[in-house]
Every structure is written in C-alpha cells, then in structure tokens.
Design an enzyme around this catalytic site. Structure first.
Site, PDB file in Angstrom:
ATOM      1  N   PRO A  50      -2.410   5.630  -3.359  1.00 48.23           N
ATOM      2  CA  PRO A  50      -2.420   6.962  -3.702  1.00 48.23           C
ATOM      3  C   PRO A  50      -2.433   7.981  -2.288  1.00 48.23           C
ATOM      4  CG  PRO A  50      -4.407   6.093  -3.797  1.00 48.23           C
ATOM      5  CD  PRO A  50      -3.612   4.811  -3.596  1.00 48.23           C
ATOM      6  N   CYS A  51      -1.095   7.828  -1.677  1.00 51.39           N
ATOM      7  CA  CYS A  51      -1.170   8.776  -0.305  1.00 51.39           C
ATOM      8  C   CYS A  51      -0.912  10.399  -0.751  1.00 51.39           C
ATOM      9  CB  CYS A  51       0.079   8.484   0.515  1.00 51.39           C
ATOM     10  SG  CYS A  51       1.488   8.505  -0.323  1.00 51.39           S
TER      11      CYS A  51
END
Length: 157
Positions: A119-120
């Site tokens: 989850p950048c």
C-alpha cells in the site's frame, strides 16, 4: 499470466505467475471492448482477495507476492505493508524509521510492482497527497485519493 480486472475506480492489470502476484498495473492499456474477453481472468483466489479489500479495506490483500527489487526496495515495501488501512505516513516519517531519505522512500514507492497489495498509497507528503506510481496528477493520483478515501484516511473527493 496477465488479466484485466474491474475495480470501483476502473480497470487494473493483474500479473501473477506460479501462484504469486507479480505486478498490479493501475493504468493498463485495455483494448476496446475488452472486458476480460481474450485475456485470462485472474485466479479465483486473486479475484476474491481484491473483492474482499474493495468491500472492506481493513482486510489486507493476503496474497503471496513475488517481488523483483533491490534489498532496500524490499525493506521499504515491507514497511509499507505495516501501515494499517485508514492510516498514512509521510515520506519523511518512513525515511526516519528506515534511516534513509524521503526521496529514496519516494523512489521505492514509485518502483512498487504491486500497488494496493503493497500500500504505497498510504505514504503522503507533509502537505497534500504527494505523488502516486510516478504521477503527480491525473488518473493515478485520483486512484490514490480514492484508495485513501475508501480506507477512511482522507475525505472522499
């Protein structure tokens, strides 16, 4: 194997090999009229994992990953997976935690082969959203905003 999958924010490309997620393309080139037609559908397990996340963002995408990247990138990507849904970290906060610079964190986020699973999108600038997948605007940044709103981390646009 690459497949196009439908999401609430539009199509994504999913690449998996030997039972592991290899790449998620947030802006795939979808041939006109392609709705999963000539391309293979993702395995049921992959479809279920994405559908579950889109129904309840607190449920992480628990899929095996096969990641190609440097040791540093893998370290950053592992740290990203520790950020809970509904929360964000700044590039600087993550940099301090990992003993590096904010720009290096941004570059590792940009190189992330499996956004959403890694989850950048939960990494933001001190002021504003920052970039996403190498973009400072357009569809990819709109996807970041959608994902953060979906997780309750920012107000819906």
């Amino acid at each position: 194997m690459i497949a196009i999958s439908t999401t609430p924010f539009g199509p994504i490309g999913i690449d998996w090999r030997d039972g592991a997620l290899v790449r998620v393309d947030l802006a795939p080139e979808v041939p006109p009229g392609a709705d999963g037609g000539p391309m293979a559908a993702p395995p049921e397990r992959v479809q279920r994992a994405f559908a579950t996340y889109f129904a309840d963002p607190r449920v992480p995408l628990a899929l095996p990953l096969r990641l190609a990247g440097s040791d540093f990138q893998r370290r950053v990507w592992a740290a990203l997976r520790e950020i809970p849904a509904g929360q964000t970290r700044t590039y600087g906060e993550l940099a301090r935690a990992l003993g590096t610079g904010a720009r290096a964190i941004g570059l590792a986020c940009r190189a992330n082969p499996c956004p959403i699973a890694i989850p950048c999108h939960r990494v933001v600038a001190v002021r504003g959203l920052g970039g996403f997948a190498g973009a400072m605007g357009g569809r990819k940044l709109a996807i970041k905003r959608w994902l953060l709103a979906h997780e309750g981390a920012v107000p819906a646009p």
